[in-house]
Design an enzyme around this catalytic site. Structure first.
Site, mmCIF file in Angstrom:
data_model
loop_
_atom_site.group_PDB
_atom_site.id
_atom_site.type_symbol
_atom_site.label_atom_id
_atom_site.label_comp_id
_atom_site.label_asym_id
_atom_site.label_seq_id
_atom_site.Cartn_x
_atom_site.Cartn_y
_atom_site.Cartn_z
ATOM 1 N N ILE A 16 -1.131 4.363 -12.776
ATOM 2 C CA ILE A 16 -0.796 5.496 -13.646
ATOM 3 C C ILE A 16 -0.566 6.781 -12.869
ATOM 4 C CG2 ILE A 16 -1.960 4.591 -15.692
ATOM 5 C CD1 ILE A 16 -4.371 6.298 -15.008
ATOM 6 N N GLY A 17 -0.715 6.775 -11.562
ATOM 7 C CA GLY A 17 -0.493 8.009 -10.820
ATOM 8 C C GLY A 17 -0.999 7.920 -9.406
ATOM 9 N N GLY A 38 -3.249 10.414 -6.266
ATOM 10 C CA GLY A 38 -4.069 11.582 -6.005
ATOM 11 C C GLY A 38 -4.056 11.944 -4.550
ATOM 12 N N SER A 39 -5.038 12.750 -4.124
ATOM 13 C CA SER A 39 -5.028 13.299 -2.775
ATOM 14 C C SER A 39 -5.343 12.258 -1.711
ATOM 15 C CB SER A 39 -6.051 14.449 -2.684
ATOM 16 O OG SER A 39 -7.339 13.971 -2.962
ATOM 17 N N PHE A 40 -5.894 11.094 -2.094
ATOM 18 C CA PHE A 40 -6.138 10.106 -1.045
ATOM 19 C C PHE A 40 -5.786 8.693 -1.468
ATOM 20 C CE2 PHE A 40 -10.016 9.276 -3.361
ATOM 21 C CZ PHE A 40 -10.417 8.000 -3.020
ATOM 22 N N GLY A 41 -5.085 8.511 -2.568
ATOM 23 C CA GLY A 41 -4.728 7.156 -2.932
ATOM 24 C C GLY A 41 -4.057 7.050 -4.281
ATOM 25 N N VAL A 70 -3.882 5.801 -8.337
ATOM 26 C CA VAL A 70 -4.759 5.797 -9.505
ATOM 27 C C VAL A 70 -4.335 4.686 -10.460
ATOM 28 C CG1 VAL A 70 -5.716 7.164 -11.396
ATOM 29 C CG2 VAL A 70 -5.038 8.288 -9.267
ATOM 30 N N ASP A 76 -5.566 22.735 -4.470
ATOM 31 C CA ASP A 76 -4.393 21.972 -4.906
ATOM 32 C C ASP A 76 -4.208 22.091 -6.411
ATOM 33 O OD1 ASP A 76 -2.139 20.481 -4.427
ATOM 34 O OD2 ASP A 76 -3.155 18.539 -4.416
#
Length: 846
Positions: A506-507, A509-512, A514, A639
């Site tokens: 579904i998306g 993020g800053s390190f992987g 989701v 961020d």
């Protein structure tokens, strides 16, 4: 607490210190909510008296330290203890959700020395400006009234205080009242010759004339006639239809009715000595002298029996003052240690009643009744039990410390129990690259996040912060804020996502990446899985530790909730609450055939509603304000962007993705020798997302809380215009255009309509006012220099006003500077409780 040595007249200093003593550390609001300032840490705790036997006390705005609290019909307010940090005045409505409805009324260098809350207004004495300030209450009260005042009290439609009438005689004072009912209340004290303290509640104010011993009350004739004689002047508490006082010489409580054909007198807690009493509605509470516990009773109960609120912690017996020389009476024995624990080292608490100088009653002083001795024995046994439990607790704590150092309890494996992220000694320094489009990979310039080559500056900073009581409480781990974070196995989370199926993605993020998943207990969650490339492991590890450390200890309605984590071999996963309606970005910039949530409407409600857009911005601003103002030290998100603002099933917005977050300086700003504001910053190479990044941070590597303000300003412009932070014109050619460069000139020129999102309906007149206010606020947020940008508290205040416009409850033509225009209830026009430094007209183009 700030000393009062700045005042030039000694007599005036005595008056202001007396005012500090009159403000209470215990309050009753709404007739049932009881709040007190804890003696061991300065936190305000609140409890509902109606369910005291089966409920626990709730902390308010922890870890802030408070010195006094006051309550009225609709809300409570508390003053920060200061102690060298900027002081705040916070207000909130009584009830279980108070922690989500906090409003900052004031932020300044000097704490208020007195505070009182009425039915619809707040009054406080400013010892620096030497006068009374009011908030709310319509136009019935002056904004500021200069003078030397003590014993500030408020009731239904009035505020009263004692005004010094002779600067050389501190005891020479007269009763002054303001507000719609002020003249009526004041007239009751026209012939009073010697009053040293006031009390108020409901429609009445009362006082004890120390010259005659008579109780004087405003309102119906003879309202104080039923009062017994021999009361201390400083022991009164007034409710809606009753009053209570402290009897000489044993400090026990006596109460009497103020209405009805046959006034009654009763003794709610025989044999129990109190330091002071407070009242609200039909409820009265007292602070027990021997152990500082809280005992309450209702004037409407059949037997007026007193009950102990054991769920409330021991409460401060008074407000802390700089030293014993400030006291008219003696200081409490051991109060220095109490004040130090409550966040005011070096201070003491003054006794309210001077026993040696108090005039004796007409009759010989009676001996304390046997019940008092029995009570003292029972309390002595209780203290012995406390001492035993404390000794056992100290032993267990010592063992825990030994375990921490011997077995590495504080190592990387248990980072979720720490306040700060575990930044590596070298390499990235905690700056992970964001995985979203246009993110800039960052490498820290030094090992220390505070710019010191050897890390000594950072360690020194943290050491000094640990010496404060607030920081010590903050380091107690996530259990002091929320339930313990759960640890899952990789197999459990793989099964929850159908082994990380592409359909569950579904998306990012800053390190992987989701994924949407479902836990065995049926809960829907969002699971963020770090990338598995070995070369990215260090960056992934830093972002993982940062986000886990911050979210494990933070709990707020407008921050995404962390459910758990997995740390197994090279796998790093975080488990969040599932946000059904996705990210704000997806609603503003939908892709063809994009599914948002389970059953998306044909047109997103965000696309078709200005009110919802402003409400989402307001929610997000409150989450960011929590990071900047209530975390110690402040947390800089780094961020802020529309894809990191998530929406739950009820369209409540929450800020997410703390992989790049860092702790900021302890004080967001300070003053230089000339009095100009100086932004405290962290020296750090830039990280974040292009289009949202603060130019000052990107170009000069100066990171401050105002860097988040810039990013949020871009989000506001994005929400108003429907344009991405960076976009190309309709033809698709040429260089990318920033939404700031696109929207700012039109807004400054007063041509907002040119850049508003054409997909949204035409704003109604009220919505047009709201949208204009949001636009001008956004322009301030994206100013080039951080010092020229507003604080998040100011932004919250303006967005509250804008949202009130959308609901049609702002009243009149509103207030462009965020100040009150009067009228309205607490929830609907809470912006009138907020003070903002922003000027929304005349200086936009400067």
């Amino acid at each position: 607490m700030t000393p009062l040595h700045t005042l030039h007249l000694a007599a005036l200093s005595l008056l202001l210190l007396a005012a500090a003593a009159s403000a209470s550390t215990l309050a009753v609001a709404g007739g049932t909510t009881v709040c007190g300032v804890a003696a061991d840490n300065g936190t305000v705790y609140c409890l509902d008296f109606a369910s005291y036997s089966n409920s626990s006390a709730s902390p308010i705005a922890r870890p802030l330290v408070f010195s006094r609290v006051s309550g009225g019909d609709a809300y409570l307010c508390a003053v920060g203890a200061g102690g060298g940090d900027p002081s705040v005045l916070l207000c909130w409505p009584p009830g279980p959700s108070a922690q989500y409805q906090l409003r900052r009324v004031y932020r300044g260098a000097v704490p208020f020395s007195d505070l009182s809350v009425g039915d619809d207004h707040v009054a406080a004495y400013d010892s620096q400006e030497r006068g009374i300030q009011w908030w709310r209450g319509g136009n019935s009260y002056p904004q500021f009234l200069p003078g030397a005042f003590t014993s500030l009290v408020s009731g239904d439609g009035f505020t009263c205080a004692l005004e010094a009438t002779n600067s050389t005689s501190p005891s020479s004072s007269t009763v002054r009242c303001w507000g719609p009912n002020g003249n009526t209340v004041q007239s009751a004290f026209a012939n009073a010759s010697s009053i040293s303290s006031l009390a108020a509640g409901g429609s009445r104010a009362c006082a004890v004339d120390s010259a005659t011993g008579a109780v004087l009350c405003s309102g119906s004739t003879g309202a104080g006639a039923a009062a017994p004689s021999g009361l201390y002047p400083h022991g009164l508490a007034v409710g809606d239809s009753h009053a209570c006082g402290l009897s000489r010489p044993n400090h026990t409580a006596v109460c009497w009715s103020l209405a009805g054909p046959t006034p009654t007198v009763y003794y709610p807690a025989p044999g129990t000595a109190f330091e002071f009493l407070v009242a609200g509605g039909n409820l009265t509470c007292g602070l027990v002298s021997v152990n500082y516990t809280v005992v309450c009773w209702s004037a409407t109960s059949a037997d007026n029996a007193a009950v102990e609120l054991s769920a409330l912690p021991a409460v401060l017996p008074g407000t802390c003052v700089p030293d014993a020389s400030s006291c008219d009476c003696d200081a409490f024995p051991g109060s220095g240690q109490i004040c130090a624990a409550a966040g005011s080292p070096g201070s003491v608490i003054c006794k309210r009643i001077c026993e040696a100088s108090a005039p004796p009653p007409a009759a010989s002083p009676p001996q304390p009744p046997p019940a008092a001795a029995a009570s003292s024995k029972a309390v002595s046994k209780r203290w012995i039990a406390f001492a035993v439990v404390g000794a056992v607790g100290a032993f267990v704590g010592l063992c825990s410390i030994v375990y921490c150092f011997v077995f590495g309890f504080c190592s990387h494996k248990r980072i979720h129990n720490s306040v700060q992220p575990n930044l590596p000694a070298g390499g990235t320094g905690g700056n992970a690259p964001a995985a979203a489009d246009n993110n800039v990979a960052a490498v820290a310039a030094t090992a220390s996040p505070y710019g010191s080559p050897n890390g000594s500056r950072a360690r020194g900073f943290l050491f000094r912060r640990q010496l404060s009581r607030a920081m010590t409480r903050q380091r107690s781990g996530p259990s002091s804020f929320k339930d313990q974070t759960e640890e899952y196995t990789f197999a459990q989370l793989a099964a929850a996502t159908e082994f990380f199926s592409p359909d569950a993605q579904i998306g990012a993020g800053s390190f992987g990446t989701v994924y949407r998943g479902k836990l065995p207990d049926g809960r829907e969650v969002a699971i963020k899985r770090g990338e598995s490339l070995a070369r990215k492991f260090q960056e992934k590890e830093s972002a993982f530790r940062s986000e886990l450390a911050f979210l494990s200890r933070l709990h707020h309605k407008h921050l995404v909730g962390l459910v758990g984590y997995c740390e197994e071999n090279d796998e790093r996963l975080l488990v969040y609450e599932f946000m059904k309606n996705g990210a704000l970005y997806d609603h503003l910039h939908p892709k063809p055939n994009l599914t948002i949530g389970d059953d998306p409407p044909l047109v997103s409600p965000v696309m078709s509603s200005w009110k919802l857009r402003i409400k989402i911005l307001l929610d997000a601003s409150r989450g960011i304000e929590y990071l900047h103002s209530y975390a110690v030290p402040p947390i800089i998100h780094r961020d802020i962007k529309s894809s990191n603002i998530l929406l739950d099933g009820s369209w409540v917005a929450r800020v997410s993705d703390f992989g790049l977050s860092l702790m900021g300086p302890s004080s967001p700003d300070s003053d230089d020798s000339a009095g100009a504001a100086v932004q405290q910053h962290v020296a750090m190479k830039a990280a974040g997302t292009v289009g949202y990044m603060d130019p000052e941070y990107y170009g000069m590597h100066h990171l401050t809380v105002k860097s988040d303000v810039y990013g949020f300003g871009v989000v506001m412009l994005e929400t108003l215009t429907g344009k991405r932070a960076l976009f190309r014109d309709a033809g698709g050619g040429g260089d990318p255009v920033s939404v700031v460069d696109y929207a700012q000139p039109s807004i400054v020129a007063g041509e907002l309509g040119k850049v508003l999102d054409g997909r949204a309906p035409e704003p109604t007149p009220n919505e047009a006012e709201a949208v204009e206010l949001v636009a001008y606020t956004a322009v301030h947020c994206v100013r080039l220099e951080g010092k020229d940008r507003p604080a998040m508290a100011d932004i919250v205040a303006n967005l509250e006003t804008a949202f009130a416009f959308c609901e049609g409850s702002a009243g009149g033509n509103g207030s462009r500077d965020g100040r009150a225009t009067g009228g309205g209830g607490y929830r609907n026009s809470s912006s009138s409780l907020s003070m903002t430094s922003m000027e929304l007209s005349g200086r936009i183009g400067e």
